[in-house]
Scaffold this motif. Structure first.
Motif, short mmCIF file in Angstrom:
data_model
loop_
_atom_site.label_atom_id
_atom_site.label_comp_id
_atom_site.label_asym_id
_atom_site.label_seq_id
_atom_site.Cartn_x
_atom_site.Cartn_y
_atom_site.Cartn_z
N VAL A 57 20.16 -23.19 1.94
CA VAL A 57 20.89 -24.18 2.73
C VAL A 57 21.46 -23.51 3.98
O VAL A 57 21.38 -24.07 5.08
CB VAL A 57 22.00 -24.85 1.88
CG1 VAL A 57 22.89 -25.73 2.74
CG2 VAL A 57 21.38 -25.64 0.74
N GLY A 58 21.98 -22.30 3.84
CA GLY A 58 22.50 -21.56 4.99
C GLY A 58 21.44 -21.30 6.04
O GLY A 58 21.70 -21.42 7.24
N ARG A 59 20.23 -20.94 5.60
CA ARG A 59 19.13 -20.71 6.54
C ARG A 59 18.76 -21.98 7.29
O ARG A 59 18.51 -21.96 8.50
CB ARG A 59 17.89 -20.18 5.80
CG ARG A 59 18.02 -18.73 5.39
CD ARG A 59 16.83 -18.21 4.61
NE ARG A 59 15.55 -18.48 5.23
CZ ARG A 59 14.46 -18.87 4.57
NH1 ARG A 59 14.48 -19.02 3.27
NH2 ARG A 59 13.33 -19.09 5.20
N LEU A 60 18.74 -23.10 6.59
CA LEU A 60 18.43 -24.37 7.23
C LEU A 60 19.49 -24.74 8.26
O LEU A 60 19.17 -25.13 9.38
CB LEU A 60 18.32 -25.48 6.18
CG LEU A 60 17.11 -25.40 5.25
CD1 LEU A 60 17.27 -26.36 4.09
CD2 LEU A 60 15.83 -25.67 6.02
N LEU A 61 20.76 -24.60 7.88
CA LEU A 61 21.84 -24.94 8.80
C LEU A 61 21.87 -24.01 10.01
O LEU A 61 22.07 -24.46 11.14
CB LEU A 61 23.18 -24.91 8.07
CG LEU A 61 23.36 -26.03 7.02
CD1 LEU A 61 24.62 -25.79 6.21
CD2 LEU A 61 23.38 -27.40 7.69
N ALA A 62 21.65 -22.73 9.79
CA ALA A 62 21.61 -21.78 10.90
C ALA A 62 20.44 -22.09 11.83
O ALA A 62 20.57 -22.01 13.06
CB ALA A 62 21.51 -20.34 10.37
N GLY A 63 19.30 -22.46 11.25
CA GLY A 63 18.14 -22.81 12.06
C GLY A 63 18.41 -24.04 12.91
O GLY A 63 18.04 -24.09 14.09
N LEU A 64 19.07 -25.03 12.35
CA LEU A 64 19.39 -26.24 13.10
C LEU A 64 20.42 -25.93 14.18
O LEU A 64 20.29 -26.41 15.32
CB LEU A 64 19.92 -27.33 12.17
CG LEU A 64 20.10 -28.71 12.80
CD1 LEU A 64 18.77 -29.27 13.29
CD2 LEU A 64 20.76 -29.66 11.82
N ASP A 65 21.39 -25.12 13.86
CA ASP A 65 22.43 -24.76 14.81
C ASP A 65 21.84 -24.02 16.02
O ASP A 65 22.31 -24.19 17.14
CB ASP A 65 23.50 -23.91 14.12
CG ASP A 65 24.71 -23.70 14.98
OD1 ASP A 65 25.22 -24.69 15.56
OD2 ASP A 65 25.16 -22.55 15.10
N ALA A 66 20.82 -23.22 15.78
CA ALA A 66 20.21 -22.42 16.86
C ALA A 66 19.14 -23.20 17.62
O ALA A 66 18.54 -22.67 18.55
CB ALA A 66 19.59 -21.16 16.26
N SER A 67 18.92 -24.44 17.26
CA SER A 67 17.82 -25.21 17.81
C SER A 67 18.33 -26.47 18.49
O SER A 67 19.44 -26.93 18.23
CB SER A 67 16.88 -25.60 16.66
OG SER A 67 15.94 -26.55 17.07
N ARG A 68 17.49 -27.03 19.32
CA ARG A 68 17.77 -28.35 19.90
C ARG A 68 17.01 -29.44 19.14
O ARG A 68 17.06 -30.61 19.52
CB ARG A 68 17.37 -28.38 21.36
CG ARG A 68 18.27 -27.53 22.21
CD ARG A 68 17.94 -27.70 23.66
NE ARG A 68 18.91 -26.96 24.44
CZ ARG A 68 19.16 -27.21 25.70
NH1 ARG A 68 18.49 -28.15 26.33
NH2 ARG A 68 20.05 -26.50 26.34
N ALA A 69 16.30 -29.06 18.10
CA ALA A 69 15.49 -30.01 17.34
C ALA A 69 16.39 -31.00 16.59
O ALA A 69 17.57 -30.75 16.35
CB ALA A 69 14.61 -29.27 16.35
N ASP A 70 15.78 -32.12 16.20
CA ASP A 70 16.47 -33.12 15.39
C ASP A 70 16.61 -32.67 13.95
O ASP A 70 17.53 -33.10 13.24
CB ASP A 70 15.70 -34.45 15.39
CG ASP A 70 15.51 -35.03 16.77
OD1 ASP A 70 16.34 -34.77 17.66
OD2 ASP A 70 14.50 -35.75 16.96
N ALA A 71 15.67 -31.81 13.52
CA ALA A 71 15.65 -31.37 12.13
C ALA A 71 14.99 -30.01 12.00
O ALA A 71 14.13 -29.66 12.81
CB ALA A 71 14.88 -32.39 11.27
N VAL A 72 15.40 -29.28 10.98
CA VAL A 72 14.76 -28.02 10.62
C VAL A 72 14.41 -28.12 9.14
O VAL A 72 15.25 -28.50 8.32
CB VAL A 72 15.70 -26.82 10.86
CG1 VAL A 72 15.11 -25.54 10.30
CG2 VAL A 72 15.99 -26.66 12.34
N MET A 73 13.17 -27.82 8.82
CA MET A 73 12.77 -27.90 7.41
C MET A 73 11.91 -26.70 7.03
O MET A 73 11.33 -26.04 7.90
CB MET A 73 12.03 -29.20 7.11
CG MET A 73 10.80 -29.44 7.91
SD MET A 73 10.19 -31.14 7.76
CE MET A 73 11.54 -32.07 8.45
N LEU A 74 11.89 -26.43 5.74
CA LEU A 74 11.06 -25.35 5.24
C LEU A 74 9.60 -25.79 5.21
O LEU A 74 9.30 -26.97 5.05
CB LEU A 74 11.49 -24.96 3.83
CG LEU A 74 12.24 -23.64 3.69
CD1 LEU A 74 13.51 -23.64 4.50
CD2 LEU A 74 12.51 -23.31 2.26
#
Length: 159
Positions: free
Chosen positions: A69-86
């Protein structure tokens, strides 16, 4: 998957209510059994207006941990994307293992229209996405009794 969200401000579970070790809000898709996209929509409907990001986790993902969950949230925080998924070990998108900006997710659900009996993949056409490869087997899902018999909690054996 539920244990990975114990730090969350709000936890919504879609499905028949049952005892849990943490406080959760329960809901069901309507009609019951109308698919994961309808379930996602029903869960999103229970979130309060102040929620900005939502983590979506399918219930059949026993290897999801707090770090996932932390990796997903960090990925979203570092991105301008609407979503980050595995992406799973075969490179397939896992939309039920992702972090979404709630406003963008709501817009995508509205764009889909009637969500009953549709695959979650229909949502993806309406979102900008970033992906994170699954290096620790978090995307391993349990769909059949055979999957359950073969699953192991040992990370080394899953990767």
């Amino acid at each position: 998957a539920h244990a990975a969200c114990t730090e969350s401000a709000q936890i919504v579970v879609v499905g028949p209510a049952r005892p849990t070790s943490t406080a959760v809000r329960w809901t069901e898709e309507s009609p019951a059994g109308s698919g994961p996209l309808a379930a996602l929509s029903a869960g999103i409907d229970l979130l309060s207006a102040d929620v900005e990001v939502v983590v979506v986790l399918a219930a059949d993902l026993p290897a999801v941990e707090v770090g996932t969950v932390g990796r997903l949230l960090a990925g979203l925080d570092a991105s301008r994307a609407d979503a980050v998924m595995l992406t799973d070990q075969k490179g397939r998108l896992q939309p039920l293992l992702g972090a979404y900006r709630l406003l963008d997710l709501r817009h995508a659900l509205n764009a889909v229209g009637d969500v009953r009996d549709l695959p979650v993949g229909r949502l993806l056409d309406h979102l900008t996405l970033e992906t994170i490869p699954d290096h620790d087997g978090a995307a391993t899902d349990i769909d059949t009794p055979r999957d359950l018999a073969q699953w192991t909690p040992d990370k080394e054996e899953r990767t």
